[in-house]
Design a protein around this motif. Structure first.
Motif, PDB file in Angstrom:
ATOM      1  N   ARG A 125       0.809  -1.217   0.000  1.00  0.00           N
ATOM      2  CA  ARG A 125       0.000   0.000   0.000  1.00  0.00           C
ATOM      3  C   ARG A 125       0.842   1.267   0.000  1.00  0.00           C
ATOM      4  NH1 ARG A 125      -4.200  -0.302   4.790  1.00  0.00           N
ATOM      5  NH2 ARG A 125      -4.680   1.754   3.986  1.00  0.00           N
ATOM      6  N   SER A 130      -4.123  -2.780 -11.210  1.00  0.00           N
ATOM      7  CA  SER A 130      -4.108  -1.322 -11.073  1.00  0.00           C
ATOM      8  C   SER A 130      -5.525  -0.784 -11.085  1.00  0.00           C
ATOM      9  CB  SER A 130      -3.335  -0.701 -12.235  1.00  0.00           C
ATOM     10  OG  SER A 130      -3.551   0.689 -12.238  1.00  0.00           O
ATOM     11  N   PRO A 131      -5.861   0.096 -10.123  1.00  0.00           N
ATOM     12  CA  PRO A 131      -7.214   0.682 -10.130  1.00  0.00           C
ATOM     13  C   PRO A 131      -7.445   1.586 -11.335  1.00  0.00           C
ATOM     14  CG  PRO A 131      -5.882   1.565  -8.309  1.00  0.00           C
ATOM     15  CD  PRO A 131      -5.078   0.492  -8.950  1.00  0.00           C
ATOM     16  N   PRO A 149     -12.899  -2.035  -7.757  1.00  0.00           N
ATOM     17  CA  PRO A 149     -12.185  -2.252  -6.502  1.00  0.00           C
ATOM     18  C   PRO A 149     -12.584  -1.170  -5.504  1.00  0.00           C
ATOM     19  CG  PRO A 149     -10.715  -1.372  -8.192  1.00  0.00           C
ATOM     20  CD  PRO A 149     -12.006  -1.700  -8.868  1.00  0.00           C
ATOM     21  N   HIS A 194      -0.547  -4.166 -13.639  1.00  0.00           N
ATOM     22  CA  HIS A 194      -0.352  -2.718 -13.787  1.00  0.00           C
ATOM     23  C   HIS A 194       0.128  -2.374 -15.192  1.00  0.00           C
ATOM     24  CE1 HIS A 194      -0.808  -1.844  -9.446  1.00  0.00           C
ATOM     25  NE2 HIS A 194      -0.550  -3.135  -9.386  1.00  0.00           N
ATOM     26  N   PRO A 204      -8.647   6.995  -8.691  1.00  0.00           N
ATOM     27  CA  PRO A 204      -8.534   5.535  -8.749  1.00  0.00           C
ATOM     28  C   PRO A 204      -7.794   4.943  -7.551  1.00  0.00           C
ATOM     29  CG  PRO A 204      -7.261   6.585 -10.510  1.00  0.00           C
ATOM     30  CD  PRO A 204      -8.097   7.643  -9.883  1.00  0.00           C
ATOM     31  N   TRP A 205      -6.783   5.662  -7.028  1.00  0.00           N
ATOM     32  CA  TRP A 205      -5.987   5.071  -5.947  1.00  0.00           C
ATOM     33  C   TRP A 205      -6.677   5.120  -4.597  1.00  0.00           C
ATOM     34  CZ3 TRP A 205      -2.265   1.819  -7.006  1.00  0.00           C
ATOM     35  CH2 TRP A 205      -1.759   1.841  -8.310  1.00  0.00           C
ATOM     36  N   SER A 257      -9.047   3.373  -3.814  1.00  0.00           N
ATOM     37  CA  SER A 257      -9.341   1.998  -3.411  1.00  0.00           C
ATOM     38  C   SER A 257      -8.175   1.376  -2.648  1.00  0.00           C
ATOM     39  CB  SER A 257      -9.721   1.138  -4.631  1.00  0.00           C
ATOM     40  OG  SER A 257      -8.626   1.008  -5.510  1.00  0.00           O
ATOM     41  N   VAL A 258      -6.993   1.964  -2.759  1.00  0.00           N
ATOM     42  CA  VAL A 258      -5.848   1.503  -1.975  1.00  0.00           C
ATOM     43  C   VAL A 258      -5.680   2.383  -0.727  1.00  0.00           C
ATOM     44  CG1 VAL A 258      -3.350   1.113  -2.017  1.00  0.00           C
ATOM     45  CG2 VAL A 258      -4.713   0.645  -4.057  1.00  0.00           C
ATOM     46  N   VAL A 259      -5.736   3.697  -0.935  1.00  0.00           N
ATOM     47  CA  VAL A 259      -5.450   4.648   0.145  1.00  0.00           C
ATOM     48  C   VAL A 259      -6.522   4.599   1.243  1.00  0.00           C
ATOM     49  CG1 VAL A 259      -5.143   7.108   0.669  1.00  0.00           C
ATOM     50  CG2 VAL A 259      -4.185   6.146  -1.436  1.00  0.00           C
TER      51      VAL A 259
END
Lengths: 500, 500
Positions: A103, A116-117, A318, A449, B138-139, B141-143
């Motif tokens: 992360r 990759s999102p 996601p 990715h 998009p990120w 979903s990770v953050v």
């Protein structure tokens, strides 16, 4: 009985009694010579015999180790009572460190479990979510409780129909992603102390669930070429009161392998004969590179024994946390457990995804996504061939986005993971995919990715580190941010030391 | 020792040894006369003595019963080793039937646990959700994985500040409603076989969790006027290795009672002394009728022992599934458990609610909601006074939306529930709020719905049924849709019979 046969029998009995667990190193030749007062060739011949019997395997320059699956696969020929498996133990803290490193922004996420999102149609999804939320009636918060929004369940039912599976929508339960579905299923059919069959290597969440619920696990070997070893499974089902199986039938995580139709049919009929439920994790099934989506084992289930779990987290949205299970004869108990533990899946999100599935062009998006993943995997394969030592091996998967790399035997993948992290690259070390400290010289590499020079550079870094590790052998590595240091002993065994 | 004292000691020992559980009926006077060869007055004097000691209580025309809390409150004076509590057992199927009856459209939902969804600002929420989804990177979903969206956690932190509680946002974990928060907390600090303290009566989800996780429960009495009995709790903490407490400190479900500041302070210092964590369920805290929000026990926690769980499901957005826990010293383990079981809370929803909390006018909505609930409760009180027999009693709560009605002693509330359902009215029978079959003559009535003639008619129906039940006594009742029949025996005991 000859001397070496006697020694082999002694060692075999010790393996079966659990003196050495799967993956552990056997005593050295010198040690055995001293202990049993025999010559060197006797020891070697005993080892060769055990190797023939599939009980142990050699690792170059490291010695002999108890083979993966040895314990189970040899039980059939053993007259002694089988020893029941112990409760699963994993180094949870270490696993979390490895997973959470994925992360960290700025780290090249080759160790991540997700694609990759940036590959997903977020603006189109936002449109569906906005529309659905605007038209959401107040009573939806009551009506859309488990099993879930009916419009969404109809759309999901249509996707099953597209595979030729007629799935009653009353048996579809919408969940917070596949993770909740899998956990609910496992909890529904087991109680602490029960034995379940999982894969080796397997998705680490299965190991965590087994540990957390106080279950005992039998790890059934998965071959990257042929998939789950059904002979070992059949043997285990004969020997143990297995309460449930948790398997990934399509584009298995981490190996990427897919069971053939024939093997899926055999699996279902085997489980039907023993009346054992299958928790089928099929989150990657839609990510096929061939034209046809591989069927799940659920397609061959006539008894309601298969609980088919999947989600849209790897294929569409996601972070939205939409998954589902079709739980067959366990439908009612899984639904009740969902009500008791999380009440419902977010209702505007259910409605939004229903809208998207009907109007958003999911199949078109999937075709594009599959093309991207296939291209990215090809780029990764090329970079691996260019940059990694030629001894690195893998089996090319027909879908998904993981490569499961077998590194030279003397390389400790945990050490590679730690050194790579220091250089801004994350890879998933093989040992997190098993509770038996197997797969020490494996890594799982994420190809999900879009290809960039940064990723290419990361593979080059892995190549440099691998060359160095293969040359210099074991040493210390320090995990900078997590205050975790890892002691690597002379045999390549890692002992994590957490500084508290 | 006199004859009646000897008999009383014998009976006391039998109660303590678990021969009769809490709530169970003691043998009749005639039976005891025969068994012990004593006169009627000896039996009566023994019963009076036990009643004085708080061990048993009389129910008009029904005989003597083991008193609620008797077991614990008398242990202090007992020299024998305390008997450990048994694993909790509840009639899960029956509970689900009762709870799910609340979902049936057309049934007047006085048995429901939620306020009317028509009280919430759904169009404004939809606007926030649409805006947040449109700008979701998009990120995210990770953050925004656990602990959760930072913007949302800052907004939540501000609400704590508004109560005068400085809450580090790193200790706030966003969950799928309070239900997930409560369950994660309980799982984080217990293992099967552990003893936990819960309330009696209590929110039935606590009973379900205790049963599901293989825990053993001590039920601490809650008085509708004064709240949790801290003397009994202190006693239990001395006697048992209690691993955790799960209490509702504000507008308790089902009694509606709130602990005073003083009692909250005492509770926290008591738990601190014993180093026992408190899982504090505070989902109704914002629904106060007075000007001030009652503080949670968390406000007095200096050791990180209180896990404060709450949600927006009763105050803003039912069905969105947004709750949180501030877990103090257990923050890390609760977060990891969340990752392992449901991965994350829906990320667009987290972002949408963060937007609403900042821009949507939550406090204005809350003021309006509190006014509605207070008015609805007043209407219900009026209707109860008008339509229910004068023997019905309750303590007026200072917030929330539940009335906990004590019915005439001879009325079986489960029978009332079933008869009322047949006439289109749902009320929650008292017995689902305890594992000890207590509160048979209690019902919980939901005042969370805008007042209508239909609700007024429903209360009238309850009045008619109550009058009949108080007159005619026990009989059979049949639960039509669930194929559940309930046998009511001569003593008013219900035995559910599920036709499969």
């Amino acid at each position: 009985m000859k001397r070496y046969e006697t020694l082999a029998s002694t060692l075999e009995a010790e393996i079966r009694s659990g003196t050495w667990s799967i993956g552990s190193r056997l005593p050295s030749v010198r040690h055995l010579r001293t202990q049993y007062g025999v010559g060197q060739s006797t020891v070697f011949r005993a080892y060769y015999l055990l190797e023939e019997r599939g009980l142990i395997s050699a690792r170059e320059r490291s010695g002999y180790f108890v083979a993966q699956g040895a314990f189970l696969s040899t039980l059939a020929s053993s007259s002694s009572a089988p020893k029941e498996p112990e409760p699963a133990k994993i180094v949870s803290d270490l696993l979390f460190s490895v997973v959470e490193a994925a992360r960290h922004p700025g780290i090249v996420p080759l160790g991540s479990g997700s694609p990759s999102p940036e590959l997903f149609p977020l603006p189109r999804l936002a449109k569906s979510l906005a529309r659905a939320a605007r038209f959401l009636g107040p009573w939806s918060s009551v009506v859309d409780m488990p099993p879930g929004n009916e419009h969404l369940r109809r759309q999901i039912g249509l996707r099953y129909l597209g595979m030729g599976i007629s799935q009653p929508i009353d048996e579809i339960l919408v969940t917070n992603g596949a993770m909740e579905a899998l956990n609910l299923c496992l909890m529904s059919v087991t109680k602490p102390g029960d034995i379940v069959a999982i894969e080796s290597p397997c998705f680490y969440a299965a190991l965590q669930a087994v540990e957390r619920l106080g279950l005992r696990a039998i790890e059934i070997p998965v071959d990257p070429h042929t998939g789950l070893d059904l002979d070992v499974l059949a043997n285990a089902l004969e020997r143990y009161p297995i309460r449930a199986c948790w398997f990934m039938t399509n584009f298995h995580n981490p190996t990427g392998t897919t069971l053939t139709i024939e093997k899926k049919k055999t699996l279902v009929s085997l489980l039907t004969r023993h009346d054992v439920p299958l928790i089928e994790d099929d989150v990657f099934g839609e990510l096929h590179f061939d034209t046809e989506r591989p069927l799940p084992a659920k397609a061959f289930d006539t008894q309601g024994l298969v609980m088919h779990c999947t989600s849209l987290s790897k294929t569409l949205c996601p972070g939205y946390r939409i998954g589902w299970v079709t739980a067959g004869r366990y439908t009612d108990q899984v639904r009740k457990l969902k009500l008791m533990t999380s009440v419902a899946t977010s209702i505007p999100v259910q409605a939004g995804i229903a809208d998207y599935l009907q109007h958003g062009g999911f199949d078109k998006h999937l075709r594009k996504l599959r093309t991207s993943l296939r291209a990215q995997m090809a780029s990764m394969e090329y970079a691996v061939a260019e940059n990694l030592p030629p001894a690195v091996e893998y089996h090319k998967p027909a879908g998904g986005y993981f490569l499961w790399l077998k590194l030279p035997a003397q390389v400790n993948a945990m050490q590679l993971h730690l050194l790579a992290l220091q250089r801004g690259v994350n890879v998933a070390p093989g040992s997190i995919f098993s509770s038996n400290d197997c797969y020490r010289n494996y890594v799982r590499v994420n190809c999900g990715h879009p290809w960039t020079s940064k990723i290419e550079g990361a593979v080059r870094t892995l190549g440099e580190l691998l060359t160095r590790l293969a040359d210099t052998g074991p040493s210390y590595a320090v995990f900078p941010s997590q205050k975790l240091s890892l002691k690597i002993d002379a045999e390549g065994c890692s002992s994590p030391v957490l500084e508290r």
